[in-house]
Design a protein around this motif. Structure first.
Motif, PDB file in Angstrom:
ATOM      1  N   SER A  25      41.570  34.567  54.214  1.00 56.85           N
ATOM      2  CA  SER A  25      40.205  34.093  53.962  1.00 56.85           C
ATOM      3  C   SER A  25      39.359  35.167  53.299  1.00 56.85           C
ATOM      4  CB  SER A  25      39.556  33.605  55.251  1.00 56.85           C
ATOM      5  OG  SER A  25      39.413  34.660  56.165  1.00 56.85           O
ATOM      6  N   PHE A  26      39.558  36.434  53.657  1.00 58.69           N
ATOM      7  CA  PHE A  26      38.820  37.520  53.019  1.00 58.69           C
ATOM      8  C   PHE A  26      39.117  37.569  51.526  1.00 58.69           C
ATOM      9  CE2 PHE A  26      38.882  41.932  51.479  1.00 58.69           C
ATOM     10  CZ  PHE A  26      37.543  42.236  51.618  1.00 58.69           C
ATOM     11  N   PHE A  27      40.381  37.502  51.146  1.00 62.11           N
ATOM     12  CA  PHE A  27      40.724  37.594  49.734  1.00 62.11           C
ATOM     13  C   PHE A  27      40.375  36.331  48.965  1.00 62.11           C
ATOM     14  CE2 PHE A  27      43.172  41.257  51.179  1.00 62.11           C
ATOM     15  CZ  PHE A  27      42.756  42.180  50.223  1.00 62.11           C
ATOM     16  N   VAL A  28      40.373  35.185  49.609  1.00 59.93           N
ATOM     17  CA  VAL A  28      39.920  33.965  48.945  1.00 59.93           C
ATOM     18  C   VAL A  28      38.420  34.062  48.668  1.00 59.93           C
ATOM     19  CG1 VAL A  28      39.520  31.498  49.309  1.00 59.93           C
ATOM     20  CG2 VAL A  28      41.763  32.466  49.766  1.00 59.93           C
ATOM     21  N   MET A  29      37.652  34.511  49.655  1.00 64.21           N
ATOM     22  CA  MET A  29      36.210  34.667  49.453  1.00 64.21           C
ATOM     23  C   MET A  29      35.917  35.717  48.385  1.00 64.21           C
ATOM     24  SD  MET A  29      34.521  34.185  53.256  1.00 64.21           S
ATOM     25  CE  MET A  29      34.556  35.920  53.536  1.00 64.21           C
ATOM     26  N   LEU A  30      36.683  36.794  48.376  1.00 68.20           N
ATOM     27  CA  LEU A  30      36.504  37.825  47.363  1.00 68.20           C
ATOM     28  C   LEU A  30      36.792  37.271  45.966  1.00 68.20           C
ATOM     29  CD1 LEU A  30      35.866  40.875  47.143  1.00 68.20           C
ATOM     30  CD2 LEU A  30      38.314  41.258  47.139  1.00 68.20           C
ATOM     31  N   GLY A  31      37.854  36.479  45.843  1.00 69.16           N
ATOM     32  CA  GLY A  31      38.184  35.854  44.555  1.00 69.16           C
ATOM     33  C   GLY A  31      37.106  34.900  44.090  1.00 69.16           C
ATOM     34  N   VAL A  32      36.541  34.122  45.006  1.00 71.49           N
ATOM     35  CA  VAL A  32      35.455  33.202  44.654  1.00 71.49           C
ATOM     36  C   VAL A  32      34.238  33.975  44.185  1.00 71.49           C
ATOM     37  CG1 VAL A  32      33.822  31.541  45.631  1.00 71.49           C
ATOM     38  CG2 VAL A  32      36.255  31.315  46.116  1.00 71.49           C
ATOM     39  N   MET A  33      33.923  35.060  44.875  1.00 72.21           N
ATOM     40  CA  MET A  33      32.767  35.865  44.477  1.00 72.21           C
ATOM     41  C   MET A  33      32.961  36.479  43.087  1.00 72.21           C
ATOM     42  SD  MET A  33      31.730  37.781  48.008  1.00 72.21           S
ATOM     43  CE  MET A  33      30.662  38.935  47.160  1.00 72.21           C
ATOM     44  N   VAL A  34      34.169  36.906  42.790  1.00 67.17           N
ATOM     45  CA  VAL A  34      34.442  37.517  41.482  1.00 67.17           C
ATOM     46  C   VAL A  34      34.311  36.486  40.373  1.00 67.17           C
ATOM     47  CG1 VAL A  34      36.310  38.485  40.069  1.00 67.17           C
ATOM     48  CG2 VAL A  34      35.836  39.411  42.332  1.00 67.17           C
ATOM     49  N   PHE A  35      34.842  35.293  40.592  1.00 67.53           N
ATOM     50  CA  PHE A  35      34.791  34.283  39.542  1.00 67.53           C
ATOM     51  C   PHE A  35      33.408  33.651  39.384  1.00 67.53           C
ATOM     52  CE2 PHE A  35      39.458  34.242  40.150  1.00 67.53           C
ATOM     53  CZ  PHE A  35      39.792  34.541  38.839  1.00 67.53           C
ATOM     54  N   LYS A  36      32.582  33.711  40.422  1.00 68.07           N
ATOM     55  CA  LYS A  36      31.239  33.155  40.332  1.00 68.07           C
ATOM     56  C   LYS A  36      30.193  34.189  39.956  1.00 68.07           C
ATOM     57  CE  LYS A  36      29.723  30.114  43.088  1.00 68.07           C
ATOM     58  NZ  LYS A  36      29.226  29.406  44.267  1.00 68.07           N
ATOM     59  N   ALA A  37      30.591  35.429  39.790  1.00 61.38           N
ATOM     60  CA  ALA A  37      29.637  36.506  39.497  1.00 61.38           C
ATOM     61  C   ALA A  37      29.011  36.304  38.122  1.00 61.38           C
ATOM     62  CB  ALA A  37      30.332  37.854  39.557  1.00 61.38           C
ATOM     63  N   ASP A  38      27.777  36.765  37.998  1.00 63.28           N
ATOM     64  CA  ASP A  38      27.049  36.675  36.742  1.00 63.28           C
ATOM     65  C   ASP A  38      27.690  37.610  35.715  1.00 63.28           C
ATOM     66  OD1 ASP A  38      25.082  36.004  34.898  1.00 63.28           O
ATOM     67  OD2 ASP A  38      23.698  37.551  35.633  1.00 63.28           O
ATOM     68  N   LYS A  39      28.081  37.071  34.588  1.00 60.18           N
ATOM     69  CA  LYS A  39      28.792  37.858  33.574  1.00 60.18           C
ATOM     70  C   LYS A  39      27.880  38.906  32.930  1.00 60.18           C
ATOM     71  CE  LYS A  39      32.352  35.288  34.288  1.00 60.18           C
ATOM     72  NZ  LYS A  39      33.017  35.547  35.517  1.00 60.18           N
ATOM     73  N   LYS A  40      26.588  38.601  32.809  1.00 66.20           N
ATOM     74  CA  LYS A  40      25.659  39.585  32.238  1.00 66.20           C
ATOM     75  C   LYS A  40      25.536  40.799  33.154  1.00 66.20           C
ATOM     76  CE  LYS A  40      22.771  36.247  29.826  1.00 66.20           C
ATOM     77  NZ  LYS A  40      21.424  35.645  29.758  1.00 66.20           N
ATOM     78  N   TYR A  41      25.484  40.565  34.449  1.00 69.43           N
ATOM     79  CA  TYR A  41      25.379  41.668  35.409  1.00 69.43           C
ATOM     80  C   TYR A  41      26.637  42.532  35.365  1.00 69.43           C
ATOM     81  CZ  TYR A  41      25.094  44.143  39.836  1.00 69.43           C
ATOM     82  OH  TYR A  41      25.083  45.117  40.797  1.00 69.43           O
ATOM     83  N   ILE A  42      27.782  41.903  35.293  1.00 73.33           N
ATOM     84  CA  ILE A  42      29.046  42.656  35.227  1.00 73.33           C
ATOM     85  C   ILE A  42      29.097  43.486  33.947  1.00 73.33           C
ATOM     86  CG2 ILE A  42      31.549  42.422  35.003  1.00 73.33           C
ATOM     87  CD1 ILE A  42      31.359  40.034  36.904  1.00 73.33           C
ATOM     88  N   LYS A  43      28.678  42.905  32.835  1.00 73.66           N
ATOM     89  CA  LYS A  43      28.673  43.633  31.567  1.00 73.66           C
ATOM     90  C   LYS A  43      27.693  44.813  31.625  1.00 73.66           C
ATOM     91  CE  LYS A  43      30.123  43.893  27.339  1.00 73.66           C
ATOM     92  NZ  LYS A  43      31.485  44.317  27.076  1.00 73.66           N
ATOM     93  N   HIS A  44      26.527  44.595  32.241  1.00 65.64           N
ATOM     94  CA  HIS A  44      25.541  45.672  32.390  1.00 65.64           C
ATOM     95  C   HIS A  44      26.100  46.820  33.229  1.00 65.64           C
ATOM     96  CE1 HIS A  44      21.778  47.728  33.141  1.00 65.64           C
ATOM     97  NE2 HIS A  44      21.977  47.605  34.437  1.00 65.64           N
ATOM     98  N   MET A  45      26.714  46.492  34.358  1.00 67.91           N
ATOM     99  CA  MET A  45      27.282  47.527  35.227  1.00 67.91           C
ATOM    100  C   MET A  45      28.462  48.239  34.554  1.00 67.91           C
ATOM    101  SD  MET A  45      25.349  47.551  37.755  1.00 67.91           S
ATOM    102  CE  MET A  45      26.135  48.438  39.080  1.00 67.91           C
TER     103      MET A  45
END
Length: 53
Positions: A25-45
């Motif tokens: 469940s931890f890795f499923v939640m982590l995967g969901v968070m990664v795929f739902k993350a804002d792409k602009k924020y990831i690019k900025h970071m």
């Protein structure tokens, strides 16, 4: 020693199942968070260490 102490616990077989469920469940939640993350924020970071501001 450990084998004897584990065999004295009733329903000890449930602990590996619970730990596997927590692990999955931890890795499923982590995967969901990664795929739902804002792409602009990831690019900025991603570009922050390269900026000289």
């Amino acid at each position: 020693m450990i084998k004897n102490s584990l065999s004295s616990i009733s329903d000890v077989a449930i602990f590996p199942i619970i730990s596997m469920l927590i692990f999955v469940s931890f890795f499923v939640m982590l995967g969901v968070m990664v795929f739902k993350a804002d792409k602009k924020y990831i690019k900025h970071m991603e570009e922050m260490p390269l900026n000289e501001d």
